[in-house]
Write an enzyme that holds these catalytic residues in place. Structure first.
Site, mmCIF file in Angstrom:
data_model
loop_
_atom_site.group_PDB
_atom_site.id
_atom_site.type_symbol
_atom_site.label_atom_id
_atom_site.label_comp_id
_atom_site.label_asym_id
_atom_site.label_seq_id
_atom_site.Cartn_x
_atom_site.Cartn_y
_atom_site.Cartn_z
ATOM 1 N N TRP A 99 -13.805 13.680 -37.304
ATOM 2 C CA TRP A 99 -13.968 13.746 -35.851
ATOM 3 C C TRP A 99 -14.848 14.929 -35.525
ATOM 4 O O TRP A 99 -14.706 16.000 -36.120
ATOM 5 C CB TRP A 99 -12.623 13.866 -35.131
ATOM 6 C CG TRP A 99 -11.738 12.702 -35.325
ATOM 7 C CD1 TRP A 99 -10.662 12.615 -36.157
ATOM 8 C CD2 TRP A 99 -11.847 11.434 -34.660
ATOM 9 N NE1 TRP A 99 -10.080 11.372 -36.044
ATOM 10 C CE2 TRP A 99 -10.785 10.628 -35.138
ATOM 11 C CE3 TRP A 99 -12.715 10.902 -33.725
ATOM 12 C CZ2 TRP A 99 -10.589 9.331 -34.696
ATOM 13 C CZ3 TRP A 99 -12.519 9.616 -33.291
ATOM 14 C CH2 TRP A 99 -11.465 8.839 -33.773
ATOM 15 N N GLY A 144 -23.417 3.405 -28.147
ATOM 16 C CA GLY A 144 -23.941 4.640 -28.732
ATOM 17 C C GLY A 144 -25.183 5.173 -28.026
ATOM 18 O O GLY A 144 -25.409 4.929 -26.843
ATOM 19 N N SER A 177 -18.554 10.296 -38.334
ATOM 20 C CA SER A 177 -18.383 10.945 -37.024
ATOM 21 C C SER A 177 -16.944 11.319 -36.698
ATOM 22 O O SER A 177 -16.686 11.843 -35.613
ATOM 23 C CB SER A 177 -18.900 10.007 -35.927
ATOM 24 O OG SER A 177 -18.156 8.796 -35.906
ATOM 25 N N HIS A 214 0.824 -1.199 0.000
ATOM 26 C CA HIS A 214 0.000 0.000 0.000
ATOM 27 C C HIS A 214 0.864 1.257 0.000
ATOM 28 O O HIS A 214 2.092 1.197 0.139
ATOM 29 C CB HIS A 214 -0.935 -0.011 1.201
ATOM 30 C CG HIS A 214 -2.004 -1.052 1.109
ATOM 31 N ND1 HIS A 214 -2.997 -1.182 2.048
ATOM 32 C CD2 HIS A 214 -2.248 -2.020 0.180
ATOM 33 C CE1 HIS A 214 -3.799 -2.179 1.709
ATOM 34 N NE2 HIS A 214 -3.356 -2.698 0.587
ATOM 35 N N ARG A 219 -10.493 6.811 -20.224
ATOM 36 C CA ARG A 219 -10.277 5.374 -20.397
ATOM 37 C C ARG A 219 -9.155 4.888 -19.485
ATOM 38 O O ARG A 219 -9.234 3.818 -18.880
ATOM 39 C CB ARG A 219 -9.928 5.065 -21.851
ATOM 40 C CG ARG A 219 -11.055 5.314 -22.836
ATOM 41 C CD ARG A 219 -10.650 4.917 -24.253
ATOM 42 N NE ARG A 219 -11.735 5.144 -25.212
ATOM 43 C CZ ARG A 219 -11.705 4.800 -26.481
ATOM 44 N NH1 ARG A 219 -10.608 4.207 -26.975
ATOM 45 N NH2 ARG A 219 -12.723 5.031 -27.282
ATOM 46 N N GLU A 264 1.332 3.665 2.149
ATOM 47 C CA GLU A 264 2.109 3.935 3.351
ATOM 48 C C GLU A 264 3.402 3.121 3.381
ATOM 49 O O GLU A 264 4.481 3.636 3.713
ATOM 50 C CB GLU A 264 1.276 3.615 4.602
ATOM 51 C CG GLU A 264 -0.002 4.417 4.715
ATOM 52 C CD GLU A 264 -1.209 3.714 4.102
ATOM 53 O OE1 GLU A 264 -2.304 3.805 4.678
ATOM 54 O OE2 GLU A 264 -1.052 3.048 3.045
ATOM 55 N N CYS A 315 -5.087 1.089 6.699
ATOM 56 C CA CYS A 315 -5.822 -0.138 7.021
ATOM 57 C C CYS A 315 -5.279 -0.761 8.305
ATOM 58 O O CYS A 315 -4.095 -0.645 8.622
ATOM 59 C CB CYS A 315 -5.736 -1.135 5.866
ATOM 60 S SG CYS A 315 -4.074 -1.719 5.507
#
Length: 410
Positions: free
Chosen positions: A173, A303, A171, A53, A187, A55, A78
Site C-alpha cells: 500500500w 487509474g 501499489s 423527511h 465511498r 422534519e 419542502c
C-alpha cells in the site's frame, strides 16, 4: 434574529444530516431538531428517498407537546407534494411557532416557497443559520438540481513524486491504514464509484466500502470498458455479494458481443454510450446518463488515464490527494494523472478552498475545482451575513464532513 443558541442547535442538526450522506439521492441530506424551552425533544434526519423527511422524523420522535416549540432544519422545508407529503404541513399541524433554517433550497422551482408558506401562516422564520456549512451538505444535490449532472470527486493515493504504483505495477500500500479508511469514507458518502478497465486488470478491486462502522454502504460500481474486453469470470466486481450493482460503460459499437451477454449473466448492467474522438466512452454522456438516473455524486478512483480524461474535460468538481512520504521513482512507474494536460501553467487545473491535513505520516490535500456559489445563485442571500456562522467553524467548503472529525493527526 439568529442567536448563539440557534447556532449551537443548528450544529446538532448538521451532525444529524451527515448520517444521510450518500443515502438520500435524488433527495438531499437534511437534519432537524425540535427544541422546547431550551431542551431538545426531537431529532431526525432524512434516511432514504421515499421515506419521511428529516422534519417529519424529528416530530415523530417527540414524546410530548410540540406546540410553541422551535424547529431547526438544515434545509428549507419542502412545500410540494412528492413521494411524501409537504413538510410545511406537518410543521403547522405540530404547532411549531418558530423555524430556523440553514439554507434555502437551491432548486429555482422550490427556493423560498417553504419559508414563505410558513411565514404566511404565522410561523416565525429565520434563514441563514450556519448557511455555509448547511450548503456544503447539499452541494451534490444543488449541482444535480441545477444541471442534472452528478458531483464528481476524484480520489488519488500517491507518493511524494506523484506515482500511484511502482514500475512493476505494485501499489499495495502506498498510503497508511488511516488514510485508506478515509478513502472508504468517501465511498460511503458517494452514490457511485468509477474506475477504468486498466484498474480492474491491474488490481482486481472489489470497489466496496470497508469501514469499521456497521453503517458502511457500498456505492454503485461503474467500470469504463469501451470494447467490453473484461472477463466476468476473472474479476471480483462481477462476483460480489453486495447490495450495490455493477454497471459497465461501453461504446455503442460494442453491442451484440458475447462479452455483454456474459457480463449480464453475471448480474452486471451494460450502458451503451456514444464514443469520444478517441473511441472511448464519452464521459460527458456518461455523467448525463447517471444524473438522469438520480445519481448525485460519483467518486472517480482511476487509474491515471481515467483521471487525466476527467481533468482534461473539466469534469472534476472536487479532488482528494492522499500523499505518502515515499519516493517511488522510475520512468515506467505510472503517474497519478495522465491525459493531454495543459500547455501553459496558467491553464493547469487549480484547486481552491484548499485544505491540507495530516493523517499520521500521510497528508490529505483536498480542494475544489468548481465554484459552488453558482448553484446557489437563485437563492436569496442570508439576512444575517455576520451572525449566522459558528465562530469556531471551519472557513473552507467541506462537502464530506471530514473537517467535523477534528485533527486527523490525533
Amino acid at each position: 434574529m439568529i442567536t448563539a443558541g440557534d447556532i449551537a442547535y443548528m450544529g446538532r442538526a448538521i451532525a444529524l444530516a451527515r448520517r444521510g450522506l450518500g443515502r438520500t439521492s435524488p433527495n438531499p441530506a437534511v437534519g432537524a431538531l425540535v427544541v422546547q424551552d431550551g431542551v431538545i425533544i426531537g431529532r431526525g434526519y432524512h434516511k432514504k428517498a421515499g421515506t419521511p423527511h428529516a422534519e417529519v422524523n424529528a416530530l415523530a420522535s417527540v414524546r410530548g407537546e410540540t406546540s410553541g416549540a422551535t424547529m431547526y432544519v438544515t434545509l428549507e422545508p419542502c412545500n410540494h407534494e412528492g413521494r411524501t407529503p409537504p413538510c410545511t404541513r406537518a410543521i403547522l399541524e405540530a404547532g411549531i411557532s418558530r423555524v430556523v433554517i440553514g439554507t434555502r433550497d437551491p432548486n429555482p422551482k422550490v427556493a423560498g416557497n417553504g419559508a414563505r408558506f410558513l411565514a404566511s401562516h404565522g410561523v416565525q422564520v429565520e434563514i441563514g443559520c450556519r448557511e455555509v456549512e448547511c450548503r456544503d451538505l447539499i452541494t451534490p444535490f444543488a449541482k444535480h438540481s441545477i444541471t442534472g449532472l452528478p458531483w464528481v470527486r476524484v480520489k488519488i493515493a500517491c507518493s511524494l513524486d506523484g506515482r500511484i504504483a511502482t514500475r512493476t505495477g505494485h501499489s499495495q500500500w502506498i498510503t497508511n491504514e488511516r488514510a485508506r479508511a478515509h478513502g472508504h469514507r468517501l465511498r460511503d458518502i458517494s452514490d457511485a464509484i468509477l474506475v477504468g478497465r486498466g484498474t480492474v486488470l491491474a488490481d482486481d478491486p472489489e470497489l466496496t466500502c470497508r469501514i469499521s462502522s456497521k453503517r458502511g454502504r457500498d456505492p454503485l460500481r461503474i467500470v469504463l470498458d469501451s470494447s467490453l474486453s473484461l472477463d466476468p469470470e476473472r474479476h471480483k466486481i462481477f462476483r460480489l455479494r453486495s447490495s450495490a450493482e455493477t454497471w459497465v460503460a461501453a461504446v455503442e459499437g460494442a453491442r451484440g458481443g458475447k462479452a455483454a451477454t456474459a457480463m449480464e449473466r453475471a448480474g452486471a448492467r451494460i450502458l451503451f454510450l456514444p464514443a469520444d474522438p478517441n473511441g472511448r466512452v464519452d464521459l460527458s454522456a456518461l455523467l448525463k446518463h447517471l444524473g438522469a438516473h438520480g445519481i448525485q455524486s460519483v467518486l472517480v478512483e482511476g487509474g491515471a488515464t481515467v483521471h487525466g480524461s476527467f481533468f482534461d474535460l473539466g469534469l472534476v468538481d472536487e479532488a482528494f490527494f492522499f500523499q505518502s512520504p515515499m519516493v517511488i521513482g522510475g520512468e515506467d512507474a505510472p503517474c497519478a494523472v495522465k491525459g493531454i494536460g495543459c500547455e501553459n501553467i496558467h491553464e493547469a487545473s487549480h484547486l481552491h478552498h484548499v485544505d491540507i491535513r495530516r493523517i499520521g505520516d500521510n497528508w490529505l490535500v483536498h480542494g475544489l475545482l468548481t465554484h459552488v456559489e453558482r448553484y446557489f445563485e437563485s437563492t436569496e442571500a442570508s439576512p444575517h451575513p455576520g451572525k449566522c456562522r459558528d465562530p469556531n467553524a471551519p472557513g473552507k467548503t467541506d462537502t464530506t464532513g471530514f473537517r467535523s472529525q477534528g485533527n486527523l493527526e490525533k
